[in-house]
Design a protein around this motif. Sequence first.
Motif, mmCIF file in Angstrom:
data_model
loop_
_atom_site.group_PDB
_atom_site.id
_atom_site.type_symbol
_atom_site.label_atom_id
_atom_site.label_comp_id
_atom_site.label_asym_id
_atom_site.label_seq_id
_atom_site.Cartn_x
_atom_site.Cartn_y
_atom_site.Cartn_z
ATOM 1 N N ALA A 1 4.484 28.546 54.125
ATOM 2 C CA ALA A 1 3.715 29.798 54.209
ATOM 3 C C ALA A 1 3.072 30.135 52.869
ATOM 4 N N TRP A 2 3.803 29.882 51.767
ATOM 5 C CA TRP A 2 3.238 30.162 50.441
ATOM 6 C C TRP A 2 2.026 29.267 50.179
ATOM 7 N N CYS A 3 2.142 28.001 50.514
ATOM 8 C CA CYS A 3 1.011 27.082 50.325
ATOM 9 C C CYS A 3 -0.188 27.518 51.170
ATOM 10 N N ALA A 4 0.092 27.983 52.381
ATOM 11 C CA ALA A 4 -0.994 28.479 53.232
ATOM 12 C C ALA A 4 -1.659 29.686 52.580
ATOM 13 N N ALA A 5 -0.860 30.571 51.992
ATOM 14 C CA ALA A 5 -1.420 31.744 51.326
ATOM 15 C C ALA A 5 -2.290 31.326 50.145
ATOM 16 N N ALA A 6 -1.844 30.306 49.387
ATOM 17 C CA ALA A 6 -2.637 29.831 48.244
ATOM 18 C C ALA A 6 -3.971 29.266 48.709
ATOM 19 N N VAL A 7 -3.945 28.512 49.805
ATOM 20 C CA VAL A 7 -5.184 27.939 50.324
ATOM 21 C C VAL A 7 -6.135 29.036 50.799
ATOM 22 N N ILE A 8 -5.615 29.992 51.573
ATOM 23 C CA ILE A 8 -6.474 31.061 52.101
ATOM 24 C C ILE A 8 -7.035 31.923 50.979
ATOM 25 N N LYS A 9 -6.215 32.201 49.972
ATOM 26 C CA LYS A 9 -6.732 32.985 48.844
ATOM 27 C C LYS A 9 -7.795 32.200 48.081
ATOM 28 N N SER A 10 -7.601 30.885 47.964
ATOM 29 C CA SER A 10 -8.580 30.068 47.235
ATOM 30 C C SER A 10 -9.929 30.039 47.937
ATOM 31 N N GLN A 11 -9.917 30.235 49.257
ATOM 32 C CA GLN A 11 -11.167 30.223 50.014
ATOM 33 C C GLN A 11 -12.033 31.438 49.711
ATOM 34 N N GLN A 12 -11.455 32.434 49.079
ATOM 35 C CA GLN A 12 -12.201 33.633 48.711
ATOM 36 C C GLN A 12 -12.913 33.478 47.366
ATOM 37 N N LEU A 13 -12.672 32.363 46.678
ATOM 38 C CA LEU A 13 -13.199 32.165 45.336
ATOM 39 C C LEU A 13 -14.518 31.407 45.358
ATOM 40 N N ASP A 14 -15.335 31.672 44.350
ATOM 41 C CA ASP A 14 -16.595 30.953 44.170
ATOM 42 C C ASP A 14 -16.317 29.771 43.255
ATOM 43 N N VAL A 15 -16.248 28.585 43.837
ATOM 44 C CA VAL A 15 -15.874 27.378 43.102
ATOM 45 C C VAL A 15 -17.011 26.368 43.187
ATOM 46 N N GLY A 16 -17.336 25.751 42.061
ATOM 47 C CA GLY A 16 -18.384 24.748 42.031
ATOM 48 C C GLY A 16 -17.941 23.454 42.686
ATOM 49 N N PRO A 17 -18.852 22.485 42.823
ATOM 50 C CA PRO A 17 -18.490 21.193 43.426
ATOM 51 C C PRO A 17 -17.484 20.450 42.549
ATOM 52 N N PRO A 18 -16.515 19.780 43.153
ATOM 53 C CA PRO A 18 -15.515 19.045 42.369
ATOM 54 C C PRO A 18 -16.162 18.021 41.450
ATOM 55 N N GLN A 19 -15.669 17.931 40.237
ATOM 56 C CA GLN A 19 -16.174 16.974 39.269
ATOM 57 C C GLN A 19 -15.189 15.831 39.100
#
Length: 382
Positions: free
Chosen positions: A181-199
């Motif tokens: 559940a914690w990992c799911a929360a980290a993923v869902i919260k990360s989806q709210q962030l503006d992140v550039g393309p992986p380098q």
Amino acid sequence: MRPIRSEGDYAKALERAEALMAAPTPDERDELEVLQALIEKWDQRQYQWHAPTPVEAIKFRMQQQNLKPRDLESYIGSRARVSEVLSGTRSLTIDMIRALHRHLHIPAEILLGSPAELPKDRMEPSPAALRTLRSFRLMKAKEDAGAFVRRAFGDSSPIPLMRKTRTERTNAKTDLAALEAWCAAAVIKSQQLDVGPPQSGLGMDEARQLAALSCADNGPAQVGAKLAGWGIAFVALPHLPGTFLDGAAMCRADRTPVIALTIRHDRADNFWFTLLHEFCHVTHHLGKDAPIIVDDLDLKGHDAIEQEADTFAQNALVPPNIWRLANSADMTGEGIKDVARKAEVHPSIVAGRWQRTFNDYRRFSKLMVRGEVRQQLGIEAD
């Protein structure tokens, strides 16, 4: 690996299974499962007897040795976990099997059990973990934990991946349902962030840039933007009860890497070390075969990837040619500050490493920074 066709083959298979119990790698755990199936097939064909289930074997040994459930806590975990195992609602992990085999001398092949008989792990977090999870304000109004996890990971639960990629830095007492559940929360919260393309090609140079942020008054608050520029999402979430977690590295469904920290220990040196430890996992270890790695850094481990991540983090914070200047029992406070200036990091980082190296946590305590990281990252105190 070959079929068991004789008593000699059978004896060798049992001997190999017992040897693998010592400290199995992920590949060796797969081998254990195959051996278990071969051993069971031979037993059924040759002897036509019903082997006891793992729970029956444990209870029989408890009766033999006059053991109480509390006596199993050092092998299985908390009182609640022992109760779940004995009631058949939680399966034995490799760590539990190894401890029970080693200390209670229950045959490994019996503890492995039949795959069809192994109960599924309880997938609902504890009430305490669920309350903390809801406090993150990431769950929908009527969403249960299962639906929350599916929203993050789809129909593929990360628990099998955790089992496959778990290292000695994953606490054996961890509640996998809460961890999932914690990992799911980290993923869902990360989806709210503006992140550039992986380098690609990220490494020590970028790690040193992260380490240099420790000199800024608001260094932890700057980490998210720095990582986002490299295509890495950074999330800070308190750990859930029963997870024993400092940080994790994982990949989202869109392959965006995520570094998630709990700030379980609110010290600057711990924060920067954990951050760079997980940065190493993201840049060196995450992939198709290891899409998620979770760490309890209070535990010592000898896994290759954990040792590599530890060394990487240490060298990123204080390069080896500079650390040798501090690696002395006669070090002074001014010396610590001078080494930190040369390494371009906050003095608390050098002081913290010195304390761990020389096992002296009183010395240089005034140089340590405590109680500031959570505040900068918006995490409420426990």
